[in-house]
Design a protein around this motif. Structure first.
Motif, mmCIF file in Angstrom:
data_model
loop_
_atom_site.group_PDB
_atom_site.id
_atom_site.type_symbol
_atom_site.label_atom_id
_atom_site.label_comp_id
_atom_site.label_asym_id
_atom_site.label_seq_id
_atom_site.Cartn_x
_atom_site.Cartn_y
_atom_site.Cartn_z
ATOM 1 N N ASP A 1 4.695 9.065 10.488
ATOM 2 C CA ASP A 1 3.713 8.051 10.899
ATOM 3 C C ASP A 1 2.328 8.401 10.379
ATOM 4 O OD1 ASP A 1 5.631 6.561 12.189
ATOM 5 O OD2 ASP A 1 5.175 7.375 14.174
ATOM 6 N N PHE A 2 1.950 9.673 10.505
ATOM 7 C CA PHE A 2 0.648 10.128 9.999
ATOM 8 C C PHE A 2 0.561 9.910 8.495
ATOM 9 C CE2 PHE A 2 -1.726 13.534 7.904
ATOM 10 C CZ PHE A 2 -2.996 13.295 8.407
ATOM 11 N N ALA A 3 1.585 10.350 7.768
ATOM 12 C CA ALA A 3 1.577 10.229 6.308
ATOM 13 C C ALA A 3 1.468 8.781 5.870
ATOM 14 C CB ALA A 3 2.842 10.864 5.726
ATOM 15 N N MET A 4 2.203 7.909 6.508
ATOM 16 C CA MET A 4 2.163 6.503 6.127
ATOM 17 C C MET A 4 0.832 5.853 6.510
ATOM 18 S SD MET A 4 4.743 6.385 4.476
ATOM 19 C CE MET A 4 5.832 5.076 4.110
ATOM 20 N N ASP A 5 0.288 6.212 7.665
ATOM 21 C CA ASP A 5 -1.008 5.662 8.071
ATOM 22 C C ASP A 5 -2.105 6.080 7.096
ATOM 23 O OD1 ASP A 5 0.129 4.404 10.245
ATOM 24 O OD2 ASP A 5 -0.568 5.879 11.708
ATOM 25 N N ILE B 1 1.401 9.768 -5.054
ATOM 26 C CA ILE B 1 0.490 10.761 -4.474
ATOM 27 C C ILE B 1 1.096 11.376 -3.220
ATOM 28 C CG2 ILE B 1 -0.932 9.171 -3.088
ATOM 29 C CD1 ILE B 1 -2.324 12.121 -5.051
ATOM 30 N N ARG B 2 1.845 10.604 -2.454
ATOM 31 C CA ARG B 2 2.496 11.161 -1.262
ATOM 32 C C ARG B 2 3.536 12.214 -1.637
ATOM 33 N NH1 ARG B 2 5.404 7.410 1.225
ATOM 34 N NH2 ARG B 2 4.798 5.639 -0.041
ATOM 35 N N ARG B 3 4.186 12.037 -2.779
ATOM 36 C CA ARG B 3 5.148 13.055 -3.235
ATOM 37 C C ARG B 3 4.437 14.339 -3.651
ATOM 38 N NH1 ARG B 3 8.148 8.766 -5.559
ATOM 39 N NH2 ARG B 3 7.052 8.971 -7.521
ATOM 40 N N LYS B 4 3.241 14.225 -4.200
ATOM 41 C CA LYS B 4 2.520 15.388 -4.713
ATOM 42 C C LYS B 4 1.770 16.168 -3.644
ATOM 43 C CE LYS B 4 1.797 13.856 -9.421
ATOM 44 N NZ LYS B 4 0.834 13.680 -10.494
ATOM 45 N N VAL B 5 1.295 15.491 -2.608
ATOM 46 C CA VAL B 5 0.464 16.126 -1.584
ATOM 47 C C VAL B 5 1.330 16.490 -0.378
ATOM 48 C CG1 VAL B 5 -1.529 15.834 -0.053
ATOM 49 C CG2 VAL B 5 -1.558 14.814 -2.339
ATOM 50 N N LEU C 1 0.690 17.434 2.561
ATOM 51 C CA LEU C 1 0.187 16.846 3.804
ATOM 52 C C LEU C 1 0.672 15.412 4.005
ATOM 53 C CD1 LEU C 1 -1.837 17.129 6.228
ATOM 54 C CD2 LEU C 1 -3.561 16.169 4.700
ATOM 55 N N LEU C 2 0.938 14.716 2.908
ATOM 56 C CA LEU C 2 1.319 13.304 2.982
ATOM 57 C C LEU C 2 2.814 13.062 2.811
ATOM 58 C CD1 LEU C 2 -1.563 11.707 0.904
ATOM 59 C CD2 LEU C 2 -1.385 11.974 3.380
ATOM 60 N N ARG C 3 3.586 14.115 2.664
ATOM 61 C CA ARG C 3 5.027 13.932 2.513
ATOM 62 C C ARG C 3 5.613 13.411 3.810
ATOM 63 N NH1 ARG C 3 5.697 19.260 -0.477
ATOM 64 N NH2 ARG C 3 5.122 18.632 -2.578
ATOM 65 N N VAL C 4 6.455 12.414 3.670
ATOM 66 C CA VAL C 4 7.117 11.853 4.843
ATOM 67 C C VAL C 4 8.138 12.871 5.333
ATOM 68 C CG1 VAL C 4 8.545 9.969 5.689
ATOM 69 C CG2 VAL C 4 6.754 9.522 4.004
ATOM 70 N N GLY C 5 8.141 13.115 6.590
ATOM 71 C CA GLY C 5 9.038 14.093 7.201
ATOM 72 C C GLY C 5 8.749 14.130 8.672
ATOM 73 N N ASP C 6 8.396 15.303 9.158
ATOM 74 C CA ASP C 6 8.097 15.451 10.578
ATOM 75 C C ASP C 6 6.919 14.594 11.023
ATOM 76 O OD1 ASP C 6 10.133 17.265 10.714
ATOM 77 O OD2 ASP C 6 8.820 19.015 10.526
ATOM 78 N N HIS C 7 6.003 14.323 10.107
ATOM 79 C CA HIS C 7 4.784 13.573 10.447
ATOM 80 C C HIS C 7 4.752 12.250 9.675
ATOM 81 C CE1 HIS C 7 3.526 17.261 12.348
ATOM 82 N NE2 HIS C 7 3.739 17.894 11.220
ATOM 83 N N LYS D 1 0.836 -1.206 0.000
ATOM 84 C CA LYS D 1 0.000 0.000 0.000
ATOM 85 C C LYS D 1 0.867 1.251 0.000
ATOM 86 C CE LYS D 1 -4.160 -1.928 2.032
ATOM 87 N NZ LYS D 1 -5.140 -1.822 3.099
ATOM 88 N N GLU D 2 1.945 1.251 0.749
ATOM 89 C CA GLU D 2 2.855 2.397 0.762
ATOM 90 C C GLU D 2 3.484 2.596 -0.614
ATOM 91 O OE1 GLU D 2 5.596 1.652 3.951
ATOM 92 O OE2 GLU D 2 4.099 2.113 5.491
#
Length: 133
Positions: free
Chosen positions: A59-63, A45-49, A51-57, A38-39
């Motif tokens: 765990d949130f982004a991956m969830d 989409i995580r690269r484009k959004v 809010l979903l970029r992996v970084g400070d958050h 799933k990841e």
């Protein structure tokens, strides 16, 4: 290693010229492999959004990325209507979505146009209120 697992996953999904339901295949996999797939499937989409970029958050982004489901919307298709209760929000992978609102004279007017990397439907989902647009 994940790349090979994903290849095998798609091979199973499209084996023998048949399209198999993703959920049926994922149900047979271990929770860790299911999450990895799933990841991987939501990487773009995580690269484009933002809010979903992996970084400070991360765990949130991956969830969040693990519960995203792809939806194709056609030109001029209504995704949802104003003043309805929503249990989904949408992330735009590619294209443009017009946010249309009703005017006091009951006409429809484009309020905003958003595109790649934007999201909408979050207000109703997060606050449990009717859709605002």
């Amino acid at each position: 290693e994940t790349r090979e697992k994903v290849k095998e996953y798609f091979y199973l999904q499209y084996s023998n010229g048949k399209l198999h339901k993703e959920s049926e295949i994922l149900d047979f996999l271990s929770p860790i492999l299911r999450r990895e797939i799933k990841e991987h499937n939501t990487e773009d989409i995580r690269r484009k959004v933002p809010l979903l970029r992996v970084g400070d958050h991360s765990d949130f982004a991956m969830d969040v990325s693990c519960v995203i489901e792809s939806t194709m919307v056609f030109e001029n298709e209504t995704i949802f209507r104003e003043k309805t209760t929503g249990d989904e929000m949408y992330f735009i992978h590619s294209g443009v979505v017009e946010i249309v609102v009703s005017t006091p004279s009951n006409e429809r007017a484009t309020y905003l146009a958003i595109g790649d990397g934007c999201y909408f439907g979050d207000v109703s989902l997060l606050l449990g209120i009717q859709r605002t647009a």
